[in-house]
Scaffold this active site. Structure first.
Site, PDB file in Angstrom:
ATOM      1  N   LYS A 150       0.846  -1.096  -0.002  1.00 39.99           N
ATOM      2  CA  LYS A 150      -0.024  -0.118   0.147  1.00 39.99           C
ATOM      3  C   LYS A 150       0.845   1.287   0.087  1.00 39.99           C
ATOM      4  O   LYS A 150       2.081   1.144   0.339  1.00 39.99           O
ATOM      5  CB  LYS A 150      -0.935  -0.119   1.330  1.00 39.99           C
ATOM      6  CG  LYS A 150      -0.372   0.146   2.570  1.00 39.99           C
ATOM      7  CD  LYS A 150      -1.295   0.811   3.436  1.00 39.99           C
ATOM      8  CE  LYS A 150      -0.809   1.771   4.390  1.00 39.99           C
ATOM      9  NZ  LYS A 150      -0.262   1.349   5.481  1.00 39.99           N
ATOM     10  N   LYS A 184       0.906 -11.626  10.445  1.00 37.27           N
ATOM     11  CA  LYS A 184       1.325 -11.578  11.968  1.00 37.27           C
ATOM     12  C   LYS A 184       0.704 -13.019  12.415  1.00 37.27           C
ATOM     13  O   LYS A 184      -0.357 -13.723  11.904  1.00 37.27           O
ATOM     14  CB  LYS A 184       0.266 -10.456  12.765  1.00 37.27           C
ATOM     15  CG  LYS A 184       1.245  -9.226  12.275  1.00 37.27           C
ATOM     16  CD  LYS A 184       0.631  -8.039  13.197  1.00 37.27           C
ATOM     17  CE  LYS A 184       0.840  -6.460  12.706  1.00 37.27           C
ATOM     18  NZ  LYS A 184       2.122  -5.954  13.171  1.00 37.27           N
ATOM     19  N   GLU A 218      -2.045   3.168  18.157  1.00 42.80           N
ATOM     20  CA  GLU A 218      -0.457   3.250  18.297  1.00 42.80           C
ATOM     21  C   GLU A 218      -0.310   4.300  19.429  1.00 42.80           C
ATOM     22  O   GLU A 218      -1.016   5.284  19.211  1.00 42.80           O
ATOM     23  CB  GLU A 218       0.051   3.576  16.923  1.00 42.80           C
ATOM     24  CG  GLU A 218      -0.321   2.528  16.030  1.00 42.80           C
ATOM     25  CD  GLU A 218       0.264   2.880  14.722  1.00 42.80           C
ATOM     26  OE1 GLU A 218       1.455   2.606  14.256  1.00 42.80           O
ATOM     27  OE2 GLU A 218      -0.545   3.704  13.891  1.00 42.80           O
ATOM     28  N   ASP A 237      -5.208   4.875   5.554  1.00 46.72           N
ATOM     29  CA  ASP A 237      -3.720   4.229   5.982  1.00 46.72           C
ATOM     30  C   ASP A 237      -4.210   3.001   6.950  1.00 46.72           C
ATOM     31  O   ASP A 237      -3.280   1.961   6.801  1.00 46.72           O
ATOM     32  CB  ASP A 237      -3.144   5.381   7.019  1.00 46.72           C
ATOM     33  CG  ASP A 237      -1.786   4.886   7.302  1.00 46.72           C
ATOM     34  OD1 ASP A 237      -0.844   4.716   6.613  1.00 46.72           O
ATOM     35  OD2 ASP A 237      -1.422   4.824   8.449  1.00 46.72           O
ATOM     36  N   HIS A 242      -5.762  -2.941   7.064  1.00 48.33           N
ATOM     37  CA  HIS A 242      -5.237  -3.696   8.153  1.00 48.33           C
ATOM     38  C   HIS A 242      -6.427  -4.078   8.965  1.00 48.33           C
ATOM     39  O   HIS A 242      -6.971  -5.328   9.345  1.00 48.33           O
ATOM     40  CB  HIS A 242      -4.362  -2.889   9.048  1.00 48.33           C
ATOM     41  CG  HIS A 242      -2.939  -2.572   8.527  1.00 48.33           C
ATOM     42  ND1 HIS A 242      -2.499  -3.349   7.492  1.00 48.33           N
ATOM     43  CD2 HIS A 242      -2.441  -1.705   8.664  1.00 48.33           C
ATOM     44  CE1 HIS A 242      -1.384  -2.608   7.018  1.00 48.33           C
ATOM     45  NE2 HIS A 242      -1.135  -1.533   7.780  1.00 48.33           N
TER      46      HIS A 242
END
Ligand code: BG6
Length: 485
Positions: A150, A184, A218, A237, A242
C-alpha cells in the site's frame, strides 16, 4: 517447541527501491533472518535496484549497516553476515533507461534459479512503469512474481487503474499485494481457532455474539510521514487495509479449503456485505499538542488539515450470520498504548440462575496481536472459598508462548510473507478485487467528509481518543475495551 523449518527452493529476488526505508528496515533483515534460520538456500540471489549509482561493494556495505541497525543480532553472527552479503548484487536503474534494464535482465537471466520475485518497494506511481520495464526486458515470464504494498490506490478509480496497469503485464496469480497484518502470527491463529476447532463455530454468529471490537491503536504520532499521512488519514492508512483484513477473517464464512482463492472469495463476500455507514456512527479525531510535543496539525504542517489521526466507527455486515451484531472499529495515533486486538463479546446467558449475583461481564474472547500475541477467553466462575456462591470473571489465558521458542515468537510478518511469495502461496495476500471492494465501501464515506469539511475532534495524546468516541458506544449501551487492558 522449536518450529520446523522447511527450506524453500533457490530464488532470485530483485528489490526495486533497495536503498529505501522499507528495504533497510524490513525486507533485507527479513531475508537475512530466514537465511539464519536455514530456510533460504545460499544459491539464492538478492539483487538491489534503485536510482542511486553505486557499486555492488557499496551496496553490500550499506546493507551491512542496515543489518547492524535493524537485525542487531547479526553483530554476533559474522560468518552468516558474510554469506548474506555475498548473495547481494546491485544494479542502478531508471525506469526509462533501456540500457539499465538490459543489464538487469542479463544479470537475472544468467542465473539458473527458476523463481524470480520482484519487490516494488517504491512509490506507487512507479508500479506501472516498473511492471512495464520488467515485461519489456523479458522478465515477466510465468516464473515471475511481483510484490507491492500500500497505498494501493486512494479510491476506487485509482485502485482500478493500478490493477489494470499491473494486469497488463502480469497475471493476477503473479501479483502479491502485501498487507503485513496478514503475516502476523495471531492473525493466522484466528483462522486456526475458528476453523480447526468445532467449539467456536456454532456460537460465531449474531445469535450468540453481542458485538465485536477491532482496535489498532498506536502510541506514536505520524512522525516524519506527515506529507503522506495528510493525504491519507486513518481511514486510508489503516482501515482500508489492516482493520478491513482483520474484520474479514473474523466475519468470513468457512472457506472450503485454506487455499488462496477459497479464502479470498470469502473475504470478498464480507467486504461486499458491509452496510453503508451512518454519519452518526463515525467519530474522527486529531491529536492535540501536549508536553512540548507537536499537535497533529503541526506534524502534518497543515493548520487547515481535515485529515483524521483517529477514527472510531460502527459497522454493520448485512448477511445472515451477522445481521444485528455491530462491529466497532477503532484506530489512531498517539493513543494510550500500542495495542492491536479483536475482541468478541458474547451475549448474556438467556436466563440467570443466580438472581442475587450480577454476572459482571459476559464471556469475551480477546485475540491480541500486539504488543504480545495472546488469546484470552473471559469466563465467569465461582469465586473460590467457602463464602457462598459469588461469581467472578477470570481470564482463561491461551498464551502460546510455551509452544514457541523465542525465535518463532519474534518472526516478523515480512519473513513469513516474503517466503510465501517464493513458495507461490497467495493465501495471505490481497486479491485485486478485494482491494477494489474495500475502496468501493470507503469512497462514499470519504466523499461525505470532503463535502462537509468538518474538523475532526481534538484528543489528548496518551488518551483513548476523543470523548465523542466514548459516546458512540454509550449510546449503544456498550463500552470500549480499555486499550491498556
Ligand atoms: C502501516 C501504517 O501500514 O502500519 C502506519 O502505514 C502504521 O501508519 C503501521 O504505523 C502499523 O503497523 P504495526 O505492525 O506496527 O501495527
Amino acid at each position: 517447541m522449536v518450529s520446523r523449518v522447511i527450506p524453500v527452493d533457490a530464488f532470485d529476488i530483485v528489490i526495486f527501491g533497495a536503498t529505501g526505508d522499507l528495504a533497510r528496515r524490513k525486507i533485507l533483515p527479513a531475508l537475512y533472518r530466514r537465511l539464519v534460520a536455514g530456510q533460504i538456500p545460499a544459491e539464492s540471489r538478492i539483487i538491489g535496484a534503485a536510482r542511486t549509482e553505486q557499486t555492488q561493494k557499496q551496496f553490500q556495505a550499506s546493507v551491512a549497516k542496515a543489518l547492524d541497525e535493524f537485525a542487531p543480532e547479526s553483530k554476533g553472527q559474522p560468518k552468516i553476515v558474510t554469506l548474506f552479503l555475498s548473495m547481494l548484487d546491485y544494479y542502478p536503474i531508471n525506469t526509462d533507461d533501456t540500457k539499465a534494464w538490459k543489464r538487469l535482465a542479463t544479470a537475472v537471466k544468467t542465473n539458473a534459479n527458476p523463481i524470480r520475485a520482484f519487490y516494488l518497494s517504491v512509490a506507487p506511481s512507479l508500479f506501472g512503469p516498473l511492471a512495464k520495464g520488467l515485461a519489456d526486458s523479458g522478465l515477466a515470464d510465468e516464473s515471475s512474481r511481483i510484490i507491492i504494498e500500500k497505498p494501493l490506490g486512494h479510491d476506487l478509480p485509482s485502485a482500478k487503474a493500478l490493477n489494470a496497469e499491473l494486469r497488463a503485464y502480469f497475471d493476477e496469480s503473479q501479483i502479491y499485494r502485501i498487507d503485513h497484518y496478514l503475516g502476523k502470527e495471531t492473525v493466522q491463529n484466528l483462522v486456526a481457532l475458528r476453523f480447526a476447532n468445532a467449539l467456536f463455530e456454532p456460537v460465531w454468529n449474531a445469535r450468540h455474539i453481542d458485538h465485536v471490537q477491532i482496535a489498532v491503536s498506536e502510541d506514536i504520532g505520524v512522525g516524519g510521514r506527515g506529507g503522506y499521512y495528510d493525504t491519507s488519514g486513518a481511514m486510508r492508512d489503516m482501515v482500508q487495509n489492516h482493520l478491513m483484513q482483520l474484520l474479514c477473517l473474523t466475519a468470513m464464512e468457512p472457506p472450503s479449503r485454506f487455499e488462496p482463492d477459497a479464502v479470498r472469495d470469502e473475504k470478498l463476500k464480507v467486504i461486499r456485505s458491509l452496510g453503508p455507514v451512518d454519519p452518526a456512527d463515525v467519530v474522527r479525531g486529531q491529536y492535540a499538542a501536549a508536553g512540548g510535543q507537536k499537535s497533529f496539525l503541526e506534524d502534518v504542517e497543515n493548520p487547515d488539515s481535515r485529515t483524521e489521526s483517529f477514527l472510531a466507527m460502527r459497522v454493520s455486515i448485512e448477511n445472515w450470520r451477522w445481521a444485528g451484531t455491530p462491529f466497532y472499529l477503532r484506530t489512531g495515533k498517539k493513543l494510550k498504548k500500542r495495542v492491536s486486538e479483536i475482541a468478541i463479546f458474547f451475549k448474556d446467558p438467556p436466563h440467570s440462575i443466580f438472581p442475587d449475583e450480577t454476572v459482571r461481564d459476559n464471556n469475551a474472547l480477546i485475540i491480541k496481536l500486539q504488543p504480545e500475541e495472546r488469546i484470552t477467553l473471559y469466563t465467569t466462575v465461582k469465586e473460590p472459598g467457602p463464602g457462598g456462591m459469588r461469581l467472578i470473571q477470570v481470564p482463561l489465558d491461551m498464551t502460546f508462548s510455551d509452544l514457541h521458542d523465542e525465535e518463532t515468537v519474534n518472526v516478523d510478518a515480512y519473513e513469513r510473507l516474503i517466503l510465501d511469495v517464493i513458495r507461490g502461496n497467495q493465501t495471505l495476500f490481497m486479491r485485486g478485487d478485494e482491494v477494489e471492494a474495500a475502496w468501493a465501501w470507503i469512497d462514499p464515506i470519504e466523499e461525505r467528509w470532503r463535502t462537509k469539511n468538518d474538523r475532526p475532534k481534538q484528543y489528548d495524546p496518551g488518551s483513548s481518543g476523543p470523548e465523542d468516541a466514548l459516546m458512540l458506544m454509550h449510546r449503544d449501551g456498550r463500552r470500549w475495551r480499555d486499550l491498556g487492558a
